[in-house]
Structure formats: C-alpha cells, structure tokens
Scaffold this active site. Structure first.
Site, PDB file in Angstrom:
ATOM      1  N   ASP A 214     -11.086   2.909   3.829  1.00  0.00           N
ATOM      2  CA  ASP A 214     -11.492   1.492   3.646  1.00  0.00           C
ATOM      3  C   ASP A 214     -12.948   1.379   3.211  1.00  0.00           C
ATOM      4  O   ASP A 214     -13.484   0.182   2.751  1.00  0.00           O
ATOM      5  CB  ASP A 214     -11.015   0.540   4.829  1.00  0.00           C
ATOM      6  CG  ASP A 214      -9.791  -0.048   4.488  1.00  0.00           C
ATOM      7  OD1 ASP A 214      -9.339  -0.498   3.230  1.00  0.00           O
ATOM      8  OD2 ASP A 214      -8.982  -0.341   5.703  1.00  0.00           O
TER       9      ASP A 214
ATOM     10  N   GLN B 130      -4.654  -1.391   9.562  1.00  0.00           N
ATOM     11  CA  GLN B 130      -4.500  -2.974   8.918  1.00  0.00           C
ATOM     12  C   GLN B 130      -4.932  -3.827   9.820  1.00  0.00           C
ATOM     13  O   GLN B 130      -4.794  -4.118  11.121  1.00  0.00           O
ATOM     14  CB  GLN B 130      -3.068  -3.047   8.775  1.00  0.00           C
ATOM     15  CG  GLN B 130      -2.651  -4.537   7.988  1.00  0.00           C
ATOM     16  CD  GLN B 130      -3.330  -4.578   6.578  1.00  0.00           C
ATOM     17  OE1 GLN B 130      -3.247  -3.641   5.897  1.00  0.00           O
ATOM     18  NE2 GLN B 130      -3.912  -5.564   6.322  1.00  0.00           N
TER      19      GLN B 130
ATOM     20  N   LYS C 265       0.872  -1.254  -0.147  1.00  0.00           N
ATOM     21  CA  LYS C 265      -0.009   0.208  -0.081  1.00  0.00           C
ATOM     22  C   LYS C 265       0.775   1.243  -0.116  1.00  0.00           C
ATOM     23  O   LYS C 265       0.681   2.359  -0.595  1.00  0.00           O
ATOM     24  CB  LYS C 265      -1.012   0.094   1.101  1.00  0.00           C
ATOM     25  CG  LYS C 265      -1.886  -1.071   1.164  1.00  0.00           C
ATOM     26  CD  LYS C 265      -2.714  -1.487   2.352  1.00  0.00           C
ATOM     27  CE  LYS C 265      -3.663  -2.477   2.180  1.00  0.00           C
ATOM     28  NZ  LYS C 265      -4.382  -2.859   3.440  1.00  0.00           N
TER      29      LYS C 265
END
Ligand code: NDP
Length: 281
Positions: A118, A95, A51
């Site tokens: 997200d 995460q 990422k």
C-alpha cells in the site's frame, strides 16, 4: 476527453499477467498478496473482494486472513507478523478502517517496508519524499500512470492538489513535484480554494466532499483528476461537479471508472514488483 481509468486498468492487468507468468516460470511460485480484514464492515468486504478478484485475474496468489471484529490488537498483530515472516508472501495489506479500539498505526508498522504494497509506511513515504526507489501509495501512483498513458505533460505545469492525507494528497503532491510540476497543496485551512484551483493546469481533488469543485473553480483547458468517492442521491460520485467541470476541462476522470480501477491495478502492480524485488535482492 475522458481519462478512462477502467480501460487503462484493464490494459495494465494484461501486462501484469505476463509479468506474473514470467515470475512463476523463474521462481516456481506465483507472486502473492496477503489481505488482512478485521470485522464485517460491508464496504471493506467489497473492497477486499475486488482486490482478491483482481489478484486472480492476473495470476497473483491471494491469501485472505479474516479476523472477527472482536479480535484484540495482539491477535491482529500476530497475524500480520506471521505474514511478515512468511517467505512466500510478497505483499501484505491491512484493510482500513480497522474496528474502533485497534491502533491502526501500530498494526501497520508491523508490515515490513518491502511487503508494504500500500506504500503507507513512513519508510516508503520517506523514500518518495527523497526521490528514492520504494513503494508508492496505490491511488496517487494510479493517477500518475493514467496521466502518463494519456501522455499529459507535467514538467513546468502548475499542479494543485486538494487534500493532504498521508495516503492520497501528500504522496500525490510529491509525485507531481518529482515530475517537475509546480505544486500547491490545499486543505481545510486554505483561505481561498477557488482562487488556488483556478491557477491549476492539473487539478487533483482528494477530499471526500461531493461537488466541492465547481465549474467556476476550473481554468479552461485544465486536466481534472477526481479521486473523491462519495455517495449522493444518484449513488457513487466524486468531489467534482462533473457536468459543469467537464465543459471546461481538456481531460477529466469520471467517477466511477476513473481513479478507482487504477488504484486496484497499482496494488497488483506493487505486489508483482515487491515479488520481483525480493527475488533479485
Ligand atoms: P482524508 O479525509 O484523510 O483527507 C481529506 C483531505 O481533504 C484532508 O487533507 C482535509 O484537510 C481536506 N479537506 C477537507 N475539507 C476540505 C475543504 N473544504 N477544502 C479543502 N480541503 C479539504 O481522506 P483521504 O485522503 O483518505 O481520501 C480522500 C477522498 O478520496 C475520499 O473521498 C476517499 O473516499 C477517496 N479515495 C478514493 C480512492 C480511490 O481509489 N478512488 C482511494 C482512497 C481514497 P485537513 O488535512 O486540513 O483536514
């Protein structure tokens, strides 16, 4: 025909680079993404590294917040809250999975909806359900983008989504519904998975079981999207028995190189969009 997520993702990154440059010219700083990683899980470290690499490639500033696996819930919350208040941070990603003992839902709730790149928050999932503008979870959004770039029609088609998680299956089904497909959602209590799948013009599998979708479960000419990420004796594989199913499908995503690269591209896209929205509000 292969739906080449790797190639499409590269094209999208090229487009995002231009948007990030335009943003910097207008506002004197780059869009920015903060990534919170707790602990030393090797798979999570790889995901985070990818990422961050993606951010660099398109000109997004990345801010890494690395906490030890022994960090307390309050420490993680404090890190997320500080990023939430930072006016130069546009997107926050925690995460997952978090180490045992940490309440992931509570920590994720500390991310304001406008920085939730997200798209996991109740607010963003609710906006999607209501067909209002918000941030959509990266993986299902990536699937939609892939279908769009290959000009695959959805209106009036029968779509079957296998899996109903909050981060993949459920938003995937809502997106297909919002695109006027007729949607069936399957899960572990579905009585006859084969029968349901056989009806699909568009079949999306997001389960996490290698070879769950076999050749006899797919209609001739169907579009097959494999979200699954599993390990078998040959390495990374999806939920779909690629060899058998690719003989029947009109379009199919490979694993790796299908949905995975699209997910990362959509995270970058959601970050640039969050930055743009924050400035124009
Ligand atoms: P979850 O484990 O949260 O959800 C799996 C879903 O599959 C559940 O809804 C479950 O049903 C359903 N399921 C389990 N067994 C069966 C079965 N035998 N028949 C039908 N349905 C079944 O997983 P995620 O949604 O988080 O992820 C799904 C897969 O996608 C994983 O392999 C994950 O690694 C991968 N993934 C890939 C990404 C990418 O970028 N390519 C990104 C995110 C995930 P029930 O609800 O009844 O338990």
């Amino acid at each position: 025909m292969i739906l080449d997520g790797k190639a499409v993702a590269a094209q999208i990154r090229g487009e995002l680079k231009l948007r990030a440059e335009a943003f910097e010219q207008s506002y004197g700083r780059r869009p920015s993404l903060a990534v919170v990683l707790v602990g030393e899980d090797p798979a999570s470290q790889i995901y985070v590294r990818n990422k961050i690499k993606g951010c660099e490639e398109v000109g997004i500033r990345s801010v890494g917040r690395y906490l030890k696996g022994t960090a307390t819930e309050e420490e993680v919350l404090a890190a997320v809250r500080a990023l939430a208040e930072d006016g130069e941070v546009d997107g926050i990603l925690v995460q997952l999975p978090l180490p045992r003992g940490l309440d992931a839902d509570r920590i994720l709730r500390a991310i304001p909806a406008e920085k939730d790149v997200d798209g996991f928050s109740a607010e963003n999932l609710g906006l999607l359900a209501r067909r209002e503008e918000g941030t959509v979870a990266c993986t299902p959004l990536g699937v939609m983008e892939l279908l769009k770039r290959y000009e695959i029609p959805l209106r009036g088609k029968r779509a079957v989504v296998v899996g109903r998680s909050n981060i993949v299956g459920r938003p995937m089904a809502l997106l297909l519904l919002n695109a006027d497909a007729t949607v069936t959602i399957c899960h572990s209590a579905t009585r006859d998975l084969r029968e349901e799948c056989l009806r699909a013009d568009i079949l999306v599998s997001a389960v996490g079981k290698a070879k769950l979708i076999t050749g006899d479960m797919v209609k001739e000419g169907a579009v097959v999207i494999d979200v699954g990420m599993n390990r078998d004796e040959n390495g990374l594989c999806g939920d779909v028995d690629f060899e058998a199913v690719s003989k029947k499908a009109s379009y199919i995503t490979p694993v790796p190189g299908g949905v995975g690269p699209m997910t990362v591209a959509m995270l970058l896209s959601n970050t640039v969009s969050a930055a743009e929205r924050a400035q124009t509000k």
